[in-house]
Design a protein around this motif. Structure first.
Motif, PDB file in Angstrom:
ATOM      1  N   TRP A 172       0.822  -1.213   0.000  1.00 21.91           N
ATOM      2  CA  TRP A 172       0.000   0.000   0.000  1.00 21.91           C
ATOM      3  C   TRP A 172       0.855   1.262   0.000  1.00 21.91           C
ATOM      4  N   ILE A 173       2.061   1.175   0.549  1.00 21.09           N
ATOM      5  CA  ILE A 173       2.928   2.352   0.578  1.00 21.09           C
ATOM      6  C   ILE A 173       3.430   2.707  -0.824  1.00 21.09           C
ATOM      7  N   THR A 174       3.514   1.726  -1.670  1.00 22.22           N
ATOM      8  CA  THR A 174       3.994   1.980  -3.035  1.00 22.22           C
ATOM      9  C   THR A 174       2.811   2.088  -4.001  1.00 22.22           C
ATOM     10  N   HIS A 175       2.198   0.967  -4.342  1.00 23.96           N
ATOM     11  CA  HIS A 175       1.087   1.022  -5.287  1.00 23.96           C
ATOM     12  C   HIS A 175      -0.143   1.706  -4.706  1.00 23.96           C
ATOM     13  N   GLY A 176      -0.407   1.492  -3.431  1.00 20.58           N
ATOM     14  CA  GLY A 176      -1.588   2.113  -2.831  1.00 20.58           C
ATOM     15  C   GLY A 176      -1.535   3.629  -2.891  1.00 20.58           C
ATOM     16  N   LEU A 177      -0.420   4.220  -2.526  1.00 24.69           N
ATOM     17  CA  LEU A 177      -0.280   5.670  -2.586  1.00 24.69           C
ATOM     18  C   LEU A 177      -0.231   6.165  -4.021  1.00 24.69           C
ATOM     19  N   GLN A 178       0.296   5.360  -4.909  1.00 23.03           N
ATOM     20  CA  GLN A 178       0.340   5.750  -6.311  1.00 23.03           C
ATOM     21  C   GLN A 178      -1.068   5.928  -6.873  1.00 23.03           C
ATOM     22  N   ASP A 179      -1.995   5.115  -6.423  1.00 22.62           N
ATOM     23  CA  ASP A 179      -3.372   5.232  -6.888  1.00 22.62           C
ATOM     24  C   ASP A 179      -3.987   6.567  -6.492  1.00 22.62           C
ATOM     25  N   VAL A 180      -3.501   7.150  -5.387  1.00 21.81           N
ATOM     26  CA  VAL A 180      -4.064   8.404  -4.878  1.00 21.81           C
ATOM     27  C   VAL A 180      -3.307   9.623  -5.402  1.00 21.81           C
ATOM     28  N   PHE A 181      -1.974   9.562  -5.367  1.00 21.60           N
ATOM     29  CA  PHE A 181      -1.154  10.731  -5.671  1.00 21.60           C
ATOM     30  C   PHE A 181      -0.491  10.688  -7.042  1.00 21.60           C
ATOM     31  N   GLY A 182      -0.631   9.596  -7.747  1.00 21.25           N
ATOM     32  CA  GLY A 182      -0.002   9.480  -9.053  1.00 21.25           C
ATOM     33  C   GLY A 182       1.426   8.982  -8.988  1.00 21.25           C
ATOM     34  N   VAL A 183       2.026   8.972  -7.797  1.00 20.66           N
ATOM     35  CA  VAL A 183       3.351   8.399  -7.567  1.00 20.66           C
ATOM     36  C   VAL A 183       3.306   7.610  -6.262  1.00 20.66           C
ATOM     37  N   GLY A 184       4.037   6.519  -6.238  1.00 19.14           N
ATOM     38  CA  GLY A 184       4.152   5.759  -5.012  1.00 19.14           C
ATOM     39  C   GLY A 184       5.403   6.152  -4.263  1.00 19.14           C
ATOM     40  N   ALA A 185       5.447   5.815  -2.993  1.00 18.30           N
ATOM     41  CA  ALA A 185       6.651   6.089  -2.221  1.00 18.30           C
ATOM     42  C   ALA A 185       7.811   5.268  -2.775  1.00 18.30           C
ATOM     43  N   ILE A 186       8.988   5.861  -2.796  1.00 14.42           N
ATOM     44  CA  ILE A 186      10.197   5.166  -3.244  1.00 14.42           C
ATOM     45  C   ILE A 186      10.951   4.674  -2.020  1.00 14.42           C
ATOM     46  N   ASP A 187      11.160   3.391  -1.949  1.00 15.95           N
ATOM     47  CA  ASP A 187      11.998   2.805  -0.902  1.00 15.95           C
ATOM     48  C   ASP A 187      12.651   1.568  -1.495  1.00 15.95           C
ATOM     49  N   PHE A 188      13.734   1.787  -2.201  1.00 15.59           N
ATOM     50  CA  PHE A 188      14.323   0.724  -3.003  1.00 15.59           C
ATOM     51  C   PHE A 188      14.820  -0.435  -2.163  1.00 15.59           C
ATOM     52  N   ALA A 189      15.441  -0.145  -1.019  1.00 16.35           N
ATOM     53  CA  ALA A 189      16.057  -1.237  -0.258  1.00 16.35           C
ATOM     54  C   ALA A 189      15.739  -1.212   1.237  1.00 16.35           C
ATOM     55  N   GLY A 190      14.836  -0.352   1.684  1.00 15.01           N
ATOM     56  CA  GLY A 190      14.408  -0.467   3.064  1.00 15.01           C
ATOM     57  C   GLY A 190      14.649   0.710   3.985  1.00 15.01           C
ATOM     58  N   GLY A 191      14.604   1.925   3.487  1.00 15.48           N
ATOM     59  CA  GLY A 191      14.733   3.076   4.376  1.00 15.48           C
ATOM     60  C   GLY A 191      13.617   3.147   5.391  1.00 15.48           C
ATOM     61  N   THR A 192      12.388   2.802   4.962  1.00 13.25           N
ATOM     62  CA  THR A 192      11.261   2.771   5.891  1.00 13.25           C
ATOM     63  C   THR A 192      11.179   1.412   6.579  1.00 13.25           C
ATOM     64  N   ALA A 193      11.128   0.346   5.782  1.00  8.25           N
ATOM     65  CA  ALA A 193      10.893  -0.989   6.327  1.00  8.25           C
ATOM     66  C   ALA A 193      11.995  -1.458   7.262  1.00  8.25           C
ATOM     67  N   VAL A 194      13.226  -1.016   7.017  1.00 10.82           N
ATOM     68  CA  VAL A 194      14.355  -1.446   7.839  1.00 10.82           C
ATOM     69  C   VAL A 194      14.756  -0.365   8.842  1.00 10.82           C
TER      70      VAL A 194
END
Length: 424
Positions: free
Chosen positions: A164-186
């Motif tokens: 939802w952080i990537t595709h989910g937000l993209q559906d709302v804002f036209g871009v999804g959050a970028i987190d290639f290797a885990g800045g948020t998740a890690v």
């Protein structure tokens, strides 16, 4: 099946696994000599526990199959993947075996949990830590990994990107959050949990600025070197293919930490009068943290700028614990939480094509902020609840007298440095 990319993913997984022993040395050198075994054991404990839980059910939570119709769900378990039962074979036409991806992501779970332990150095019970690690991984890390990555396995063996952080937000804002290797998740995830545990366990005896000196700076440098080496698998490996994007991530994983190392030392020289080896190691790690979400979305010049900012900002941020009165023993908050936030938000301005300076739109910055805040709050709240419950039941913190004496012998019955082989 592409054997080259399969080998690339497996080698990257091995590199990321090496990061956790590297972290053990990094953290172990920072604590006092009588706590080094305890500190390193928390990292190795995470390796054992997470390795088992990931196979049993962690992967099933983090990466539910896309054909289940729940790609963007915030919390879902794919029962077919318990024990990895659904990914033991490679579908015809798949680019690489699903198990290669499973192995790669297992190492992410291990290092994320291990990172949290630095906030409670010198004063935590090992058993309580292991209970916390298992519960926190189950209700926080595994779901958050799904929010961010969610490479769900499709029927044709391919992986579909986006929670939802990537595709989910993209559906709302036209871009999804970028987190290639885990800045948020890690890093934001672990940093927020570390802050919560530091508050639950309270301050060490005699906590004040200058009261604790790293007992083994060479260990710290060794650990930082192993972390940097493994981080190439962490960042470049997240492309899951040996291509130009992986090469960009690799170069940025050189540039950003190198710049951060220099800027940390400059801040140290200005602030304290002397550049230190521990500062050099910490600066490199701060740069690695900051570039993690951004490694494939920045030009190398902007990666250097990010590294310079990360080294300086994190060098100043580690002082917050003295001003705000929380005892984050090994600066997990100042380096991983602050560095993760900086790297995640930086993308909102400087990310290739979608950042503010390229697109003229604030949308990328908005979604980066939403992603960072959601993970921070979710992790902090649940980590605090879990840690508080453990402290109030079986106890999380050792006795003050054991802390003062050093907890290696009390908790593990061992000493880090035995100067005589004759027992008294």
């Amino acid at each position: 099946m592409d054997q080259g990319n399969t080998a690339f993913i497996l080698i990257a997984a091995a590199l990321v696994l090496l990061m956790t022993p590297g972290l053990a040395f990094f953290y172990g050198g920072l604590v006092k000599a009588k706590s080094v075994i305890s500190m390193m054991m928390m990292s190795f404990g995470a390796m054992g526990l997470m390795g088992v839980l990931w196979v049993l059910y962690g992967y099933a939570i983090a990466f539910p199959a896309t054909d289940a119709g729940v790609t963007n769900a915030p919390w879902h378990i794919d029962g077919a993947d318990f024990g990895l039962a659904n990914v033991l074979t490679t579908p015809e036409g798949a680019a690489y075996p699903p198990l290669a991806f499973v192995a790669f992501q297992a190492t992410f779970a291990i290092i994320t949990v291990a990172l949290v332990s630095g906030a409670i150095a010198d004063r935590a019970k090992f058993g309580a830590w292991m209970i916390f690690a298992g519960i926190w991984a189950t209700v926080v890390y595994f779901p958050v990994a799904s929010w961010v990555f969610n490479f769900g396995l499709a029927e044709d063996g391919s992986f579909s990107y986006g929670g939802w952080i990537t595709h989910g937000l993209q559906d709302v804002f036209g871009v999804g959050a970028i987190d290639f290797a885990g800045g948020t998740a890690v890093h934001i995830n672990a940093g927020a949990a570390a802050l919560a545990l530091a508050l639950v366990l309270g301050k060490r005896v005699g906590f004040q600025k200058g009261a604790y000196v790293p007992h083994n700076p060479p260990f710290v440098l060794l650990g930082a070197g192993l972390l940097w080496f493994g981080w190439f698998g962490f960042n470049a490996g997240s492309e899951l293919a040996a291509d130009n994007t992986a090469a960009l991530a690799f170069v940025n994983t050189i540039a950003a930490p190198a710049a951060a190392l220099l800027s940390w030392l400059i801040v140290e020289k200005i602030k304290d009068g002397k550049p230190t080896s521990v500062g050099a190691a910490s600066g490199a790690v701060a740069g690695l943290v900051a570039i993690t979400p951004a490694c494939a979305a920045l030009t190398p010049i902007w990666a250097i700028v990010l590294g310079l900012l990360a080294g300086a900002v994190c060098a100043l941020a580690i002082e917050l614990k003295f001003k705000l009165g929380f005892d984050d023993s090994l600066d997990v908050v100042g380096i991983h939480l602050v560095g993760g936030l900086l790297g995640t938000l930086y993308l909102g301005i400087f990310a290739n094509t979608s950042g503010l300076i390229y697109s003229g739109s604030f949308n990328q910055l908005i979604v980066q902020a939403i992603a960072a805040l959601a993970v921070l709050v979710y992790s902090f709240v649940l980590a605090f609840i879990i840690g508080f419950a453990i402290e109030k039941t079986i106890g999380f913190r050792v006795k003050n007298e054991d802390e003062i004496a050093g907890i290696d012998t009390v908790v593990h019955g061992e000493e880090g440095y035995v100067l005589s082989d004759v027992r008294g």
